[in-house]
Design a protein around this motif. Structure first.
Motif, short mmCIF file in Angstrom:
data_model
loop_
_atom_site.label_atom_id
_atom_site.label_comp_id
_atom_site.label_asym_id
_atom_site.label_seq_id
_atom_site.Cartn_x
_atom_site.Cartn_y
_atom_site.Cartn_z
N LEU A 1 36.26 32.18 16.83
CA LEU A 1 35.97 33.26 17.53
C LEU A 1 35.99 31.83 18.69
N LEU A 2 35.87 30.76 18.48
CA LEU A 2 36.12 29.83 20.29
C LEU A 2 37.29 29.30 19.81
N ASN A 3 37.89 29.54 18.66
CA ASN A 3 39.19 28.56 18.66
C ASN A 3 39.13 27.53 19.16
N LYS A 4 38.12 26.19 17.99
CA LYS A 4 37.59 25.27 18.28
C LYS A 4 37.03 24.79 17.13
N LYS A 5 37.28 23.64 16.80
CA LYS A 5 36.33 23.15 15.92
C LYS A 5 34.91 22.56 15.69
N ILE A 6 34.13 23.43 15.19
CA ILE A 6 32.51 23.32 14.61
C ILE A 6 32.54 22.39 14.28
N GLU A 7 31.36 21.76 13.75
CA GLU A 7 30.74 20.32 12.88
C GLU A 7 29.48 20.81 12.96
N MET A 8 29.14 20.79 11.38
CA MET A 8 27.84 21.17 10.62
C MET A 8 27.00 20.26 9.95
N ASN A 9 25.97 20.35 10.18
CA ASN A 9 24.95 18.65 9.84
C ASN A 9 24.22 19.69 8.22
N VAL A 10 24.22 18.33 8.39
CA VAL A 10 23.44 18.31 6.19
C VAL A 10 22.19 19.92 6.72
N PRO A 11 22.05 20.98 6.01
CA PRO A 11 20.46 21.15 6.05
C PRO A 11 19.81 20.36 6.05
N ASN A 12 19.17 21.40 6.41
CA ASN A 12 17.78 20.25 6.98
C ASN A 12 16.53 21.57 6.32
N VAL A 13 15.65 21.14 4.89
CA VAL A 13 14.72 22.04 4.44
C VAL A 13 12.88 21.60 4.33
N GLN A 14 11.79 22.31 5.77
CA GLN A 14 11.21 21.44 5.91
C GLN A 14 9.88 22.63 5.48
N ILE A 15 9.26 21.94 5.30
CA ILE A 15 7.48 22.43 4.68
C ILE A 15 6.88 22.13 6.03
N VAL A 16 6.49 22.81 6.83
CA VAL A 16 5.58 22.30 7.69
C VAL A 16 4.49 22.91 8.28
N ILE A 17 3.43 23.09 9.01
CA ILE A 17 2.76 23.68 9.66
C ILE A 17 3.14 24.10 10.60
N PHE A 18 2.48 25.16 10.62
CA PHE A 18 3.16 26.25 11.80
C PHE A 18 3.48 25.65 13.95
N ASP A 19 2.26 24.98 13.83
CA ASP A 19 3.14 23.67 15.04
C ASP A 19 3.83 22.71 15.56
N GLU A 20 4.72 22.77 13.65
CA GLU A 20 5.20 21.29 13.83
C GLU A 20 6.65 22.73 13.70
N VAL A 21 6.81 22.97 13.24
CA VAL A 21 8.01 24.50 13.17
C VAL A 21 8.83 24.46 14.83
N MET A 22 7.82 24.01 15.62
CA MET A 22 8.21 24.38 17.55
C MET A 22 8.39 23.02 17.45
N GLU A 23 7.79 21.75 17.00
CA GLU A 23 8.69 20.34 17.63
C GLU A 23 9.64 20.25 16.53
N LEU A 24 10.90 20.83 15.75
CA LEU A 24 11.98 20.59 15.31
C LEU A 24 12.93 21.07 16.14
N VAL A 25 12.41 22.45 17.82
CA VAL A 25 13.57 21.67 18.49
C VAL A 25 12.79 21.67 19.72
N GLY A 26 11.94 20.93 19.96
CA GLY A 26 11.86 20.04 21.20
C GLY A 26 10.51 20.14 21.37
N GLY A 27 9.50 21.19 20.86
CA GLY A 27 7.86 21.49 21.21
C GLY A 27 8.58 23.30 21.92
N ALA A 28 7.17 23.78 21.80
CA ALA A 28 7.12 25.08 21.88
C ALA A 28 7.58 25.86 23.21
N GLU A 29 6.61 24.61 24.71
CA GLU A 29 7.75 24.91 25.79
C GLU A 29 9.17 24.59 26.41
#
Lengths: 211, 166
Positions: free
Chosen positions: A33-61
């Motif tokens: 779509l962008l005609n650009k190289k896109i890199e991908m990380n190894v997937p991360n599979v985590q079993i987390v409590i709900f509040d930790e889900v938000m921490e995966l992307v820098g906090g709920a806010e």
């Protein structure tokens, strides 16, 4: 019924493979779509409590641009494609040529927002079709919805079905970034959150017992 | 003596109580409802981050009582009374219950969870005869809320509208 915490190493590997195949296919679509190289990380599979889900992307806010869709069919769940605001703006600028596009403005341009929506549709669609091919399960995606808001408020929708069973979520998280932006690894995330009843069909379809 | 002000954080499907000089907050309310119950004269308040309207939705044997409107409100009142609040003097302020996404898809009941959470919390408060003195509910924006048990002001921050106080 088996619970999320009964997963063993083989199960986790399978979920990683799902993230790999799904996000790999989506990254290819993004790259075309962008005609650009896109890199991908190894997937991360985590079993987390709900509040930790938000921490995966820098906090709920943390404010992000997110495309959300519900998966119905044999393995229901929720899927999110989450972009940091600078990355979302960069993609829109590349797609539309509108160098002034800003998500911070009170009324971001309609063309830019629909480009972002379309980007989300394409990526989520290619993730899901790869997942359906791999598992041979019938999956029906809802029409994806785009929003720019606090990540906590957005991801809550992916936790609703899980919350009826417990306070844990299993998150298949695959990060993607543009080749030129290596330091910035949180540029884009695919999150797949299967509903609690979806693990049995997913594992069964791949020949692994989980009951 | 100066006492350090702490902000007590309440997570998803969680609750806690607070007394001055401390504050209590919960972040990123989407379809969830933040319910604050307080006794202004005794300066004690509690906050619950409610996720689902009714514990009959639960599919597990043990339930987290802070998660469901029908169990959280009563349990929160209990905590506030233990901390010195008086049952007949309690008031409530609410925020949250947004509908972040609108879908035409089948599972609309779960997508309408925000408004259902608000209705369920209000029903519980009415049953316990606790008046709702202020609210900022519905809409389509996420909210972060913070309550000061001294002033009894609830600050609500959204991405597009900045901070407002109720």
């Amino acid at each position: 019924m088996a619970t999320i915490r009964d997963l063993n190493a083989e199960h986790i590997d399978i979920l990683k493979e799902i993230g790999n195949i799904g996000a790999g296919n989506a990254a290819t679509a993004l790259s075309q779509l962008l005609n650009k190289k896109i890199e991908m990380n190894v997937p991360n599979v985590q079993i987390v409590i709900f509040d930790e889900v938000m921490e995966l992307v820098g906090g709920a806010e943390q404010v992000v641009a997110a495309v959300f869709l519900r998966i119905e069919g044999e393995a229901p769940g929720s899927m999110f494609f989450v972009l940091s605001l600078p990355q979302a703006e960069r993609f829109v600028k590349q797609m539309t040529g509108d160098a002034l596009f800003s998500l911070a403005s009170p009324q971001p341009s309609e063309l830019g927002m629909s480009a972002l929506q379309e980007l989300g549709n394409i990526l989520a669609g290619s993730y899901l079709s790869a997942l359906a091919d791999f598992t041979k399960l019938t999956l029906y995606p809802s029409v994806p919805a785009l929003t720019v808001d606090m990540i906590g408020a957005i991801l809550q929708y992916g936790l609703l079905e899980l919350s009826r069973v417990g306070d844990y979520a299993i998150v298949i998280d695959t990060a993607v970034h543009e080749e030129q932006q290596p330091g910035d690894s949180i540029n884009g995330h695919f999150f797949l959150l299967p509903d609690p009843d979806s693990f049995v069909p997913i594992f069964r379809s791949l020949g692994v017992s989980y009951e | 003596m100066n006492e350090l002000v702490h902000v007590i954080k309440v997570g998803i499907a969680d609750m806690n109580v607070v007394q001055p000089p401390h504050l209590i907050r919960t972040s990123g309310l989407g379809s969830c409802v933040g319910v604050v119950i307080f006794d202004q004269m005794k300066e004690v308040a509690g906050l619950a981050h409610v996720m689902l309207p009714d514990s009959s939705l639960a599919r597990s044997e043990t339930i987290n009582i802070a998660k469901y409107a029908d169990t959280a409100v009563e349990a929160l009142v209990e905590l506030i009374i233990q901390a010195g609040g008086r049952k007949n003097w309690l008031k409530a302020k609410l925020a949250g219950g947004a509908q972040m996404f609108s879908f035409q898809s089948a599972n609309t009941d779960m997508m309408r969870i925000g408004p259902r959470n608000v209705e369920a919390v209000k029903r519980e408060l009415e049953r316990l005869r606790i008046p709702v003195v202020a609210e900022d509910v519905g809409g389509s924006s996420g909210r972060t809320i913070e309550f000061n048990p001294k002033t009894c002001i609830l600050s609500i921050r959204t991405v597009n509208q900045g901070v407002k106080e109720i």
